[in-house]
Motif scaffolding. Structure first.
Motif, short mmCIF file in Angstrom:
data_model
loop_
_atom_site.label_atom_id
_atom_site.label_comp_id
_atom_site.label_asym_id
_atom_site.label_seq_id
_atom_site.Cartn_x
_atom_site.Cartn_y
_atom_site.Cartn_z
N ARG A 165 37.56 37.90 27.60
CA ARG A 165 38.05 36.47 27.60
C ARG A 165 39.32 36.53 27.61
O ARG A 165 40.13 37.22 26.77
CB ARG A 165 37.38 36.10 26.25
N LEU A 166 39.72 35.52 28.63
CA LEU A 166 41.56 35.56 28.57
C LEU A 166 41.73 34.05 28.48
O LEU A 166 41.33 33.20 29.10
CB LEU A 166 42.05 35.98 29.87
N THR A 167 42.96 33.73 27.81
CA THR A 167 43.16 32.32 27.64
C THR A 167 44.76 32.19 28.23
O THR A 167 45.67 33.21 27.74
CB THR A 167 43.48 31.76 26.27
N LEU A 168 44.97 31.16 29.04
CA LEU A 168 46.16 31.23 29.76
C LEU A 168 46.95 29.83 29.21
O LEU A 168 46.44 28.74 29.31
CB LEU A 168 45.95 31.10 31.40
N GLY A 169 47.91 30.20 28.56
CA GLY A 169 48.71 28.96 28.12
C GLY A 169 49.96 28.67 29.04
O GLY A 169 50.48 29.46 29.43
N VAL A 170 49.91 27.24 29.62
CA VAL A 170 51.05 27.05 30.61
C VAL A 170 51.52 25.59 30.01
O VAL A 170 50.97 24.67 29.77
CB VAL A 170 50.22 27.08 31.82
N MET A 171 52.66 25.42 30.11
CA MET A 171 53.49 24.34 30.08
C MET A 171 53.86 23.76 31.38
O MET A 171 53.47 24.18 32.53
CB MET A 171 55.07 24.41 29.43
N ILE A 172 53.98 22.30 31.26
CA ILE A 172 53.97 21.47 32.47
C ILE A 172 54.93 21.85 33.93
O ILE A 172 54.30 21.81 35.02
CB ILE A 172 54.12 20.02 32.10
N GLY A 173 55.91 22.39 33.36
CA GLY A 173 56.82 22.81 34.75
C GLY A 173 56.30 23.77 35.40
O GLY A 173 56.30 24.01 36.58
N LYS A 174 55.66 24.91 34.87
CA LYS A 174 55.04 26.15 35.62
C LYS A 174 53.79 25.54 36.17
O LYS A 174 53.03 26.02 36.94
CB LYS A 174 54.72 27.22 34.66
N ALA A 175 53.01 24.46 35.23
CA ALA A 175 51.52 24.14 35.72
C ALA A 175 51.50 23.46 36.93
O ALA A 175 50.63 23.64 37.85
CB ALA A 175 50.87 23.28 34.53
N VAL A 176 52.58 22.62 37.24
CA VAL A 176 52.65 21.83 38.65
C VAL A 176 52.91 22.91 39.76
O VAL A 176 52.22 22.62 40.92
CB VAL A 176 53.52 20.86 38.61
N LYS A 177 53.59 23.89 39.61
CA LYS A 177 53.67 24.98 40.62
C LYS A 177 52.28 25.95 40.74
O LYS A 177 52.01 26.12 41.71
CB LYS A 177 54.77 26.05 40.13
N LEU A 178 51.86 26.17 39.51
CA LEU A 178 50.44 26.80 39.49
C LEU A 178 49.41 26.26 40.25
O LEU A 178 48.61 26.77 41.07
CB LEU A 178 50.05 27.42 38.05
#
Length: 635
Positions: free
Chosen positions: A531-544
């Motif tokens: 089980r893995l949780t990926l936390g991401v903020m908006i700046g990286k999220a729109v690239k990802l």
């Protein structure tokens, strides 16, 4: 421009190494039979004598020659040497890696005439020559005419040009056999049952080791032709790392970014230098560079700091412990490395007196005993999961093995007796404890200093090798805690919010990925994390969400057109689209997306991220958390 003289495995590797620069170069072969992939390289074909090669260099503005031809292509080597002398163009000889010569089981021959004489003297009746089609003519006294002394079989490449050359030399096709890549060397020997084989000292890439092993297993005599000497003035390397470093030194502008050395390689070079000093103090002039064999088997030269000669009274301490010190200033090239410029110091000590008589052969050890330990500025392991026992110095397995192997090799070259006394190698890094506070070490349970690391021995600029290595170690520690879930985030800010979301997880379960989201998820899959949780903020999220698994600003920028499409899918009004067109930072989206469309927008954004990330964790459960600037979390 650079000209590679190739046609060999080394030539292909040299081309791949130069391709990393993204700049044009020339790759020359005699014929067109070698397949080599070139993106920036320009292929040249045809044999070149001294005049032709010199004209080629002048016409194409060649500033560096790389001789990657076969070691037995003596005429070509001499041609290159003559052109280099006349044009002042430096030459790098890309040599093969050669095992130490086995004097017990192999009869070494200095050229074909010497081989013919030795084979005749030994009354060899059947000979299998694994020396290639070009050697058929050189060995004529063994197989041609009334004075032929033995039945010769030749193995050659399975191509028409080789068969034609054999016919031109008058050799019977009845005794020709053909090389097939990957074939067990024993098969032909078992078929022919020769009394002896003749091989060339062709190095590890030329199958030398396999041929020797097969012959020894079958009880067949081995004659080997010694490789020719490298022309004077050539700068020798034997692998891609050494080649790149030499090109960087001779043509600094060829590679836009320069490579560096790991702390493990620096420590190894210092250990070799201190070992050399231990037995050469006041006797020989000290080299400025010392050889280090990297994990891939190639040798590079590493600059070592000057060491003032020690008076004998200082060389031996009160307990008659011989010791010497050496140090290397770490150079990380253009890779952003916090340890760049630090001094890596090594002390080598052994309870052994130079005026003691040499031990008798019966008390010699099978090998030297080398103990590697950490001193000032090298961290200590306090948590499980790093593959190093608790309480030991943070010196990873690869550099530890490098240090041991290279010190032993130095001792053998110095002909030091293999006595029971251990050689103790202590690594110190002045200022290492302070620097370590700015690394992942405290989080990993490494206290008191930095780690001595490095898997390849070389740091490729912006290759991210060091950072990804740290992520791997963090993941291993996280797994060792037995945490039911591992949480990855970009840094301290996002981690603070996720820790509040998962208050019961241990601190080691939280790992930073920086920008390497894809690599981190792949590591999780490799380690079998369920089980893995990926936390991401908006700046990286729109690239990802667009499929960019490395979100570094130098690799990818925010794509407004893509964000506009997501906003439209979420039902945002036209005025929102206009505002998105004029925004500068992705975090402005939290204010630009209308509150009644925000949840829908976040859901679509997370789904896009999941679509690209989930396949990297095929056997695990991936949860993605989108984190706002004030710590709210969307799932």
């Amino acid at each position: 421009m650079i000209l590679i003289l190739g046609g060999t495995t080394e030539g292909r590797v040299a081309a791949q190494t130069l391709e990393e620069a993204g700049k044009p170069f020339y790759y020359s072969t005699k014929g067109d039979e070698q397949e080599v992939t070139l993106h920036n390289g320009i292929r040249l074909q045809g044999a070149m004598d001294t005049i032709t090669l010199e004209r080629c260099c002048l016409h194409h503005g060649i500033r560096l020659l790389i001789d990657a031809a076969h070691p037995f292509a003596q005429q070509l080597h001499e041609t290159v040497a003559q052109v280099a002398r006349r044009t002042d163009i430096p030459v790098i000889r890309f040599e093969r890696i050669y095992p130490e010569r086995d004097q017990e089981h192999i009869t070494w021959c200095q050229g074909y005439d010497d081989a013919i004489r030795r084979i005749k003297d030994e009354n060899i009746f059947t000979l299998l020559a694994l020396t290639g089609v070009q050697s058929i003519g050189s060995l004529k006294p063994l197989w041609q005419g009334d004075k032929a002394c033995c039945c010769c079989h030749f193995r050659i490449l399975d191509r028409e040009s080789s068969r034609q050359l054999a016919r031109e030399q008058g050799f019977s096709e009845q005794h020709l056999y053909y090389y097939h890549a990957g074939e067990d060397e024993r098969l032909l020997m078992q078929q022919l049952h020769p009394e002896a084989i003749l091989i060339k000292e062709s190095g590890t890439s030329g199958g030398f080791v396999q041929k020797v092993k097969a012959a020894r297993e079958l009880g067949i005599r081995i004659f080997a032709l010694c490789r020719p000497e490298t022309p004077e003035g050539f700068l020798t390397v034997d692998g891609p790392h050494g080649l790149r470093r030499m090109v960087e030194k001779l043509l600094p502008d060829f590679y836009p970014l320069h490579s560096g050395l790991t702390t493990g390689t620096c420590a190894t070079a210092a250990a070799v230098a201190a070992t050399w000093d231990l037995f050469n103090v006041q006797f020989q002039s000290r080299p400025t560079e010392f050889p280090v064999i990297l994990p891939d088997g190639e040798t590079i030269l590493v600059p070592v700091q000057p060491s003032p000669a020690l008076p004998k009274s200082d060389f031996f301490n009160d307990d008659w412990m011989m010791e010497a010190n050496a140090s290397v200033i770490k150079h990380s090239g253009d890779d952003p490395d916090i340890t760049d410029g630090m001094e890596i110091k090594v002390n080598v000590a052994v309870p052994f007196r130079m005026d003691e008589p040499s031990p008798s052969p019966e008390v010699l050890q099978e090998d030297y005993t080398v103990i590697v330990c950490g001193g000032e500025g090298v961290g200590m392991i306090t948590m499980p999961g790093l593959g190093i026992p608790l309480g030991e110095a943070a010196i990873n397995a690869t550099p530890r093995r490098m240090i041991e192997d290279n010190v032993k090799r130095c001792l053998r070259k110095l002909h030091i007796p293999r006595v029971a006394n251990p050689f103790v190698v202590t690594i110190s890094v002045p200022g290492g404890e302070e620097i370590a506070q700015r690394t992942f070490n405290p989080r990993l349970g490494i206290e008191g200093g930095i780690s001595i690391i490095g898997t390849s021995g070389i740091i490729k600029p912006f290759s991210s090798e060091a950072f990804i290595n740290s992520i791997r170690k963090s993941m291993e520690v996280a797994r060792a805690t037995g945490s039911p879930r591992i949480v990855i985030s970009s840094g301290a800010k996002s981690e603070k919010y996720i820790k509040a979301y998962y208050p019961d997880l241990p601190a080691q379960a939280f790992v930073h990925y920086g920008n390497f989201i894809g690599e981190t998820i792949k590591l999780a899959a490799e380690l079998g994390l369920p089980r893995l949780t990926l936390g991401v903020m908006i700046g990286k999220a729109v690239k990802l969400a667009e499929g960019n698994l490395d979100t570094h600003s130098k690799k990818v920028t925010m794509n407004k057109a893509f964000i506009l499409d997501l906003a439209r899918q979420a039902g945002c009004p036209d005025q929102t689209a206009a505002a998105i067109e004029s925004m500068n930072l992705a975090r402005e989206l939290w204010d630009l997306i209308p509150s009644d469309h925000l949840e829908s927008f976040c859901k679509i954004l997370i789904e896009c991220c999941h679509r690209h990330c989930a396949p990297l964790l095929p056997d695990g459960e991936l949860t993605i958390l989108l984190i706002t600037e004030n710590g709210e979390i969307y799932v």
